[in-house]
Design a protein around this motif. Structure first.
Motif, mmCIF file in Angstrom:
data_model
loop_
_atom_site.group_PDB
_atom_site.id
_atom_site.type_symbol
_atom_site.label_atom_id
_atom_site.label_comp_id
_atom_site.label_asym_id
_atom_site.label_seq_id
_atom_site.Cartn_x
_atom_site.Cartn_y
_atom_site.Cartn_z
ATOM 1 N N LYS A 43 0.821 -1.218 0.000
ATOM 2 C CA LYS A 43 0.000 0.000 0.000
ATOM 3 C C LYS A 43 0.851 1.262 0.000
ATOM 4 O O LYS A 43 0.430 2.310 -0.498
ATOM 5 N N SER A 44 2.054 1.167 0.557
ATOM 6 C CA SER A 44 2.907 2.366 0.650
ATOM 7 C C SER A 44 3.282 2.916 -0.719
ATOM 8 O O SER A 44 3.590 4.094 -0.867
ATOM 9 N N ASN A 45 3.219 2.060 -1.731
ATOM 10 C CA ASN A 45 3.547 2.511 -3.088
ATOM 11 C C ASN A 45 2.538 3.522 -3.616
ATOM 12 O O ASN A 45 2.851 4.288 -4.542
ATOM 13 N N SER A 46 1.348 3.535 -3.040
ATOM 14 C CA SER A 46 0.332 4.470 -3.491
ATOM 15 C C SER A 46 0.236 5.719 -2.617
ATOM 16 O O SER A 46 -0.645 6.555 -2.806
ATOM 17 N N PHE A 47 1.177 5.843 -1.653
ATOM 18 C CA PHE A 47 1.159 7.013 -0.769
ATOM 19 C C PHE A 47 1.389 8.289 -1.579
ATOM 20 O O PHE A 47 2.272 8.356 -2.428
ATOM 21 N N SER A 48 0.576 9.308 -1.306
ATOM 22 C CA SER A 48 0.689 10.571 -2.035
ATOM 23 C C SER A 48 1.409 11.625 -1.199
ATOM 24 O O SER A 48 1.125 11.774 -0.014
ATOM 25 N N PHE A 49 2.340 12.349 -1.841
ATOM 26 C CA PHE A 49 3.075 13.403 -1.155
ATOM 27 C C PHE A 49 2.554 14.795 -1.498
ATOM 28 O O PHE A 49 3.149 15.797 -1.122
ATOM 29 N N ASN A 50 1.460 14.874 -2.230
ATOM 30 C CA ASN A 50 0.901 16.210 -2.516
ATOM 31 C C ASN A 50 -0.621 16.134 -2.685
ATOM 32 O O ASN A 50 -1.199 15.078 -2.623
#
Length: 323
Positions: free
Chosen positions: A316-323
């Motif tokens: 799931k961390s691959n889909s984490f958004s930074f903006n």
């Protein structure tokens, strides 16, 4: 690519069942091993007859690699070394509070390694991790403040990345880990695997008293305390009458006046709490993560659930958004 912990230790899953006095005996150790992890006997200062008995009993229950912990005190190391060289467990887990003795470590590790035994060292400081590597350890466990039993004043989240940066041997994270979230966090901080202790106290195979298991399951946040810090042997346990008495002694008297009394009280406390089941007047050593442990389960279920959760979190961390 295979996990370096698994490859080094000859196990299937990068999880170590932490050694715990009066808690991690042959049934639990074998169950952890049979589930693919590394089980470790918690018999650091036990008489040689008990060490040999537990090693042989574990061998009857599993054909997988397992470990034996040894407290790094000269008299203990000298006494138990012949037994270890005769019985040849796959792993020796060197236990130390602070200031791992370099010369003693080299003297102890050399014959073990010549016998084909792998060495794990528990490090409470970066300095001890470096000494472990220089002394010939194969792996190092970085155990933080959140863990049960003897701990360091530094949190796992701050100790772990420093140890990872300081040594080239594989690093195992310990202290405050009992599910896949903790394992994923440890991996993100650079660990090659994890060690769990408190989670296994609530396994079906752990032989501690039912009262101790129930006390761990009932624990809520901020209900564990550190004792013995005044004599530089900080130890985390569930708060009870025993811990209150120890803390009162530490707070109300100069250390020199009560050090002998503290050691005398501490000596039998773990047997009283974990083995005899007196969870009021004895010690139930438990990590600060205990409140997320809610039921008794087989060790294999604990191990497999942690790994499954960790895999899901990392994916799931691959889909984490930074903006």
């Amino acid at each position: 690519m295979s996990n370096i912990i698994c490859k080094t230790l000859g196990i299937e899953k990068p999880i170590i069942q932490g050694p715990m006095a009066w808690s991690s005996f042959a049934p639990l150790v074998a169950a952890a091993c049979n589930a693919g992890a590394l089980g470790v006997l918690g018999i650091a200062a036990a008489p040689n007859d008990l060490v040999r008995e537990q090693i042989q009993m574990t061998r009857k229950l599993t054909d997988k690699p397992f470990g034996v912990n040894v407290f790094m005190a000269p008299e203990l190391v000298e006494r138990v070394l012949p037994v270890l060289l005769e019985e040849k467990p796959a792993v020796v887990y060197a236990d130390v509070l602070f200031d791992l003795p370099a010369e003693l470590s080299k003297q102890f590790f050399t014959p073990l390694k010549e016998a084909g035994i792998k060495i794990i060292v528990k490090a409470s400081t970066v300095k001890d991790a470096i000494t472990a590597e220089q002394s010939g350890a194969d792996l190092v466990v970085a155990k933080g403040w959140e863990g049960g039993g003897h701990v360091t004043p530094e949190a796992t989240m701050t100790l772990l990345p420093q140890v990872v940066d300081a040594v080239s041997i594989p690093v195992i994270a310990s202290g405050g880990i009992a599910d896949g979230r903790g394992m994923a966090a440890a991996i993100a901080l650079g660990a090659d695997g994890i060690e769990m202790g408190t989670a296994f106290l609530c396994s079906e195979e752990c032989t501690i008293h039912e009262n101790a298991k129930n006390a761990i399951l009932a624990q809520k946040d901020n209900e564990s305390v550190l004792i013995m810090g005044s004599i530089k042997e900080p130890c985390r346990q569930i708060r009870n009458r025993f811990s209150d008495e120890v803390i009162a002694l530490e707070n109300d008297h100069p250390v020199k006046e009560v050090e002998a009394q503290l050691r005398e009280k501490f000596g039998p406390c773990l047997k009283i709490g974990m083995h005899d089941g007196d969870v009021v007047n004895g010690s139930v050593m438990s990590g600060a993560i205990a409140p997320i442990i809610t039921k008794i389960r087989p060790a294999a279920d604990i191990i497999d659930t942690v790994i499954a959760e960790c895999k899901e979190i990392i994916a799931k961390s691959n889909s984490f958004s930074f903006n």
